[in-house]
Scaffold this motif. Sequence first.
Motif: not given
Length: 267
Positions: A52-75
Amino acid sequence: MKETTIHVLERPQLRDPVFIEGLPGIGLVGKLAAEHLIQELQAVKFAELYSPHFMHQVLIKRGSIVELMKNEFYYWKNPDEKGRDIIIITGDQQVAPTDSPGHYEVVGKMLDFVSEFGVREIITMGGYQVPELQGEPRVLAAVTHEELIQHYQEKLKDCQVEVIWREDEGGAIVGAAGLLLGMGKLRSMYGISLLGESLGYIVDAKSAKSVLLAVTKVLGLEIDMTALEERAKETEEILRKVQEMQRAMLEQQMPPSTQEEEDRGYL
């Protein structure tokens, strides 16, 4: 959502992993470096961090799909049986600079999570804003413990870029790149921050390449830099155009000498 949460996709078995951070910041240096490392290593996403400390918005991805702001872990699992595995975090954003409690909560959640996989060493990547650049961007280094300077200097001695170890006590590292090391130190973790010089107002792939070259030396890895080098060429072209515009603006601001002033000069 009342607090930072991590959605786990899988729990890999990792061997003494190094945790590498590359989140958006000055010149997007850390993010570009992390994304290139992920791409070249073909690292696997295994968790997502929402806050909830991320900016209060969603990102619009390809195909007009919305996603919450997030960070991702990879291994990435090192094929060398004697080598160490890697965890990388990158993503959409950091916490707003004015939200200090938010920074501490998010970084604390990151450290809680990676400690479950046995992380002891942390490498953070980012940009260091400078007023002008001459030649290749240098990389500034800072460590959690004084005795580590010689350890990392030895690893970086043959680095293709100049690594600067500051002897003064000035400066600060804002955001996750600093807090991960500071808070990790309280948990008996250790590590290094590598910050590439950048003007800060462009997407700086050239600086990202300098930082990633240093990181690969620390890790003992060799990766293909071709894609990042192509983006670095774009950075150079943008910088050239910006510098031309700045020169043109300065010339316009200079008062023209009049004929009368020129004649007076001969008296």
